[in-house]
Every structure is written in structure tokens, then in C-alpha cells.
Design an enzyme around this catalytic site. Structure first.
Site, PDB file in Angstrom:
ATOM      1  N   CYS A 115     -46.972 -34.817  45.429  1.00  0.00           N
ATOM      2  CA  CYS A 115     -46.470 -34.462  44.745  1.00  0.00           C
ATOM      3  C   CYS A 115     -46.792 -35.504  43.619  1.00  0.00           C
ATOM      4  CB  CYS A 115     -45.425 -34.415  44.998  1.00  0.00           C
ATOM      5  SG  CYS A 115     -43.796 -33.835  42.928  1.00  0.00           S
ATOM      6  N   HIS A 158     -43.893 -24.785  44.704  1.00  0.00           N
ATOM      7  CA  HIS A 158     -43.999 -26.028  43.324  1.00  0.00           C
ATOM      8  C   HIS A 158     -43.593 -26.394  43.002  1.00  0.00           C
ATOM      9  CE1 HIS A 158     -45.526 -30.424  45.126  1.00  0.00           C
ATOM     10  NE2 HIS A 158     -45.247 -30.321  43.808  1.00  0.00           N
ATOM     11  N   GLU A 159     -44.364 -25.676  41.992  1.00  0.00           N
ATOM     12  CA  GLU A 159     -43.970 -25.807  41.128  1.00  0.00           C
ATOM     13  C   GLU A 159     -42.978 -25.474  40.336  1.00  0.00           C
ATOM     14  OE1 GLU A 159     -45.679 -28.750  39.454  1.00  0.00           O
ATOM     15  OE2 GLU A 159     -47.007 -28.705  41.100  1.00  0.00           O
TER      16      GLU A 159
HETATM   17  C1  4LI Z   1     -59.734 -35.005  43.420  1.00  0.00           C
HETATM   18  C2  4LI Z   1     -60.389 -34.701  42.440  1.00  0.00           C
HETATM   19  C3  4LI Z   1     -55.600 -33.658  51.837  1.00  0.00           C
HETATM   20  C4  4LI Z   1     -54.474 -33.919  51.992  1.00  0.00           C
HETATM   21  C5  4LI Z   1     -55.554 -32.376  51.490  1.00  0.00           C
HETATM   22  C6  4LI Z   1     -58.448 -34.401  44.270  1.00  0.00           C
HETATM   23  C7  4LI Z   1     -59.652 -32.343  41.562  1.00  0.00           C
HETATM   24  C8  4LI Z   1     -53.017 -33.340  51.543  1.00  0.00           C
HETATM   25  C9  4LI Z   1     -54.894 -31.628  51.092  1.00  0.00           C
HETATM   26  C10 4LI Z   1     -57.984 -33.148  43.708  1.00  0.00           C
HETATM   27  C11 4LI Z   1     -53.672 -31.942  50.378  1.00  0.00           C
HETATM   28  C12 4LI Z   1     -58.652 -32.737  42.874  1.00  0.00           C
HETATM   29  C13 4LI Z   1     -53.447 -31.604  46.815  1.00  0.00           C
HETATM   30  C14 4LI Z   1     -50.923 -30.522  46.687  1.00  0.00           C
HETATM   31  C15 4LI Z   1     -52.622 -31.227  48.881  1.00  0.00           C
HETATM   32  C16 4LI Z   1     -52.363 -34.454  51.124  1.00  0.00           C
HETATM   33  C17 4LI Z   1     -50.797 -30.519  43.402  1.00  0.00           C
HETATM   34  C18 4LI Z   1     -56.750 -33.300  45.824  1.00  0.00           C
HETATM   35  C19 4LI Z   1     -56.181 -32.476  43.991  1.00  0.00           C
HETATM   36  C20 4LI Z   1     -56.165 -32.105  46.637  1.00  0.00           C
HETATM   37  C21 4LI Z   1     -55.181 -31.815  44.413  1.00  0.00           C
HETATM   38  C22 4LI Z   1     -49.043 -28.863  44.094  1.00  0.00           C
HETATM   39  C23 4LI Z   1     -49.678 -29.946  46.583  1.00  0.00           C
HETATM   40  C24 4LI Z   1     -50.285 -29.845  44.502  1.00  0.00           C
HETATM   41  C25 4LI Z   1     -54.863 -29.907  50.629  1.00  0.00           C
HETATM   42  C26 4LI Z   1     -49.752 -35.083  51.795  1.00  0.00           C
HETATM   43  C27 4LI Z   1     -50.155 -33.723  43.709  1.00  0.00           C
HETATM   44  N1  4LI Z   1     -52.725 -31.049  45.937  1.00  0.00           N
HETATM   45  N2  4LI Z   1     -53.727 -31.954  47.997  1.00  0.00           N
HETATM   46  N3  4LI Z   1     -51.520 -30.523  47.671  1.00  0.00           N
HETATM   47  N4  4LI Z   1     -57.495 -32.655  44.631  1.00  0.00           N
HETATM   48  N5  4LI Z   1     -54.704 -32.052  46.232  1.00  0.00           N
HETATM   49  N6  4LI Z   1     -50.245 -30.199  46.211  1.00  0.00           N
HETATM   50  N7  4LI Z   1     -52.043 -31.072  49.848  1.00  0.00           N
HETATM   51  N8  4LI Z   1     -51.260 -34.568  52.074  1.00  0.00           N
HETATM   52  N9  4LI Z   1     -50.140 -32.974  44.115  1.00  0.00           N
HETATM   53  O1  4LI Z   1     -51.601 -34.661  49.793  1.00  0.00           O
HETATM   54  O2  4LI Z   1     -50.982 -31.178  42.247  1.00  0.00           O
HETATM   55  S1  4LI Z   1     -49.055 -28.285  45.710  1.00  0.00           S
HETATM   56 CL1  4LI Z   1     -58.548 -30.980  42.027  1.00  0.00          CL
HETATM   57 NI    NI Z   2     -44.508 -31.644  42.954  1.00  0.00          NI
END
Ligand code: 4LI
Ligand code: NI
Length: 193
Positions: A115, A158-159
Site C-alpha cells: 500500500c 483494497h481501494e
Molecule cells: C513496478 C512497475 C510481490 C510483492 C508481488 C511495479 C509497475 C508484493 C506482489 C508495479 C505484491 C507496476 C502490487 C499491490 C502487491 C507486495 C497497490 C508491482 C505495482 C506489484 C503494483 C493495491 C495491493 C496494490 C503482487 C508485500 C501499492 N500492488 N503488488 N500488492 N507493481 N504491485 N497492491 N503485492 N508484498 N499497492 O507488495 O497498488 S492492492 Cl504495475
Molecule cells: Ni492502499
């Protein structure tokens, strides 16, 4: 332009409030804020822009995270098909979003959730509905309805949680963060046990 300086962090009281619905017609300010939120997500996913402005990558953001306690979220999920890079799986601004139905089947991300408002890693599975139907209004006040599954459904849940003052870690089992609820499907990560 929104940067990480505009994003409030856990401990800020706004993150624990129930946000207010918006009314239509929207204020110009509400339209601009939502567009800035969506642009933030696009910028955060662009390696050059993200490095220049020190943005952490995100696929979803809610207005309370920029200290505006209104029911507005933006989601921008890059295409799961690497062949069509500039395309997006789901890119939307949702005003007053509401989950009107959902699957019984649950899912969770294998690597847990992150987050933008949480500057630490919180390990643990976050159970979510695998499929949801979300109703929301667009900027013209027109009612929309979308069916989402898997990652887009998880991000939208989540949002919407942020609009209700709920943080992802509230949903992690305190005693056993890596316990999997019966029958839950794990999304992504390695397929190993
Ligand atoms: C770089 C360029 C590994 C760890 C895998 C990164 C473009 C985690 C996952 C991204 C995890 C992009 C994401 C969310 C997780 C972890 C959110 C990378 C951005 C993966 C988004 C809201 C939860 C959303 C899958 C603690 C800021 N996003 N990964 N969770 N990506 N991203 N969430 N989990 N472990 N969070 O974070 O936007 S729902 Cl697209
Ligand atoms: Ni969040």
C-alpha cells in the site's frame, strides 16, 4: 502533479475515517483530483518518471490517501499481455464505488499486499473475493457496472476498503498470517509449496 509527498501514511487519522459520498454534478476540483490520482498511477508505473520523482509503483489509489475524505478511487492495471505494452487491463476512475455482488470463492495474492500509505512490508495473506460486480458513477454522473476478477478485483477491494477506513493488514490473520482459509485460491507467485 501528485507525488509521494501528497500521500499520507498509516497513523494519519484520515485513513481511518469513512469517506463521504460525492454528489453530482461534481466540482471541478473533484474531477481534477481524480484525474491527478490516475495520472499518479501511470507515472508511478513509468520507470523514468518514477525514478525522477521517486514514486513508488501502484495500481490503485483512493482519495483518502491524498487526505481527501471522499469516495473516489483510481485503478490502473497494466495489461496482463506483455505484447500490448501501452494497453491497460483496467484503467478507471470510480466515484461512489459499491460492490453489489461477489463470488463465494476467495483469493489472495501469493506475495501479500502493499500500500502506498504503508512504508513497511506486512507479511500475510489478505483474503479477498475472487470476483466482484462493482457499481460506480463516472465523472458525468452516469451509473456504470463492471464485473472484475482476480487482480483487478483484489485491487478494487483494497481501494474501496480505504473509503471505509480499512487497511489491508486488518484482514490478515493476526495469529497465523500465512494460514490459508479453507478452499482459497492463491494468485500469482511461484507455484511451489
Ligand atoms: C513496478 C512497475 C510481490 C510483492 C508481488 C511495479 C509497475 C508484493 C506482489 C508495479 C505484491 C507496476 C502490487 C499491490 C502487491 C507486495 C497497490 C508491482 C505495482 C506489484 C503494483 C493495491 C495491493 C496494490 C503482487 C508485500 C501499492 N500492488 N503488488 N500488492 N507493481 N504491485 N497492491 N503485492 N508484498 N499497492 O507488495 O497498488 S492492492 Cl504495475
Ligand atoms: Ni492502499
Amino acid at each position: 502533479m501528485l507525488t509521494m509527498e501528497n500521500v499520507i501514511r498509516e497513523g494519519h487519522p484520515t485513513l481511518r475515517k469513512v469517506a463521504e459520498e460525492v454528489t453530482f454534478p461534481l466540482d471541478e476540483k473533484e474531477i481534477e483530483l481524480a484525474e491527478e490520482m490516475l495520472q499518479f498511477l501511470k507515472n508511478s508505473q513509468d520507470p523514468e518518471i518514477a525514478e525522477k520523482y521517486e514514486l513508488r509503483a501502484g495500481v490503485g489509489i483512493a482519495a483518502p490517501q491524498v487526505n481527501v475524505s471522499k469516495r473516489i478511487i483510481a485503478v490502473h492495471i497494466p495489461s496482463s499481455d506483455p505484447e500490448e505494452k501501452p494497453e491497460s487491463d483496467f484503467s478507471e476512475i470510480l466515484y461512489n464505488p459499491k460492490i453489489v455482488s461477489h463470488s463465494v470463492q476467495q483469493t489472495c495474492l501469493a506475495d501479500g499486499e502493499g500500500c502506498l500509505s504503508v512504508d513497511r512490508e506486512v507479511p500475510g495473506y489478505v483474503p479477498r473475493h475472487k470476483r466482484i460486480t462493482v457499481e460506480y458513477f463516472d465523472k458525468d454522473g452516469k451509473k456504470q457496472k463492471k464485473r472484475l476478477r482476480e487482480f483487478p478485483a483484489i485491487v478494487t477491494q483494497h481501494e474501496i476498503d480505504h473509503l471505509n477506513g480499512v487497511m489491508f493488514y486488518d484482514r490478515i490473520d493476526k495469529d497465523n498470517p500465512l494460514a490459508l482459509p479453507d478452499g482459497i485460491e492463491v494468485l500469482g507467485g511461484s507455484e511451489e509449496e
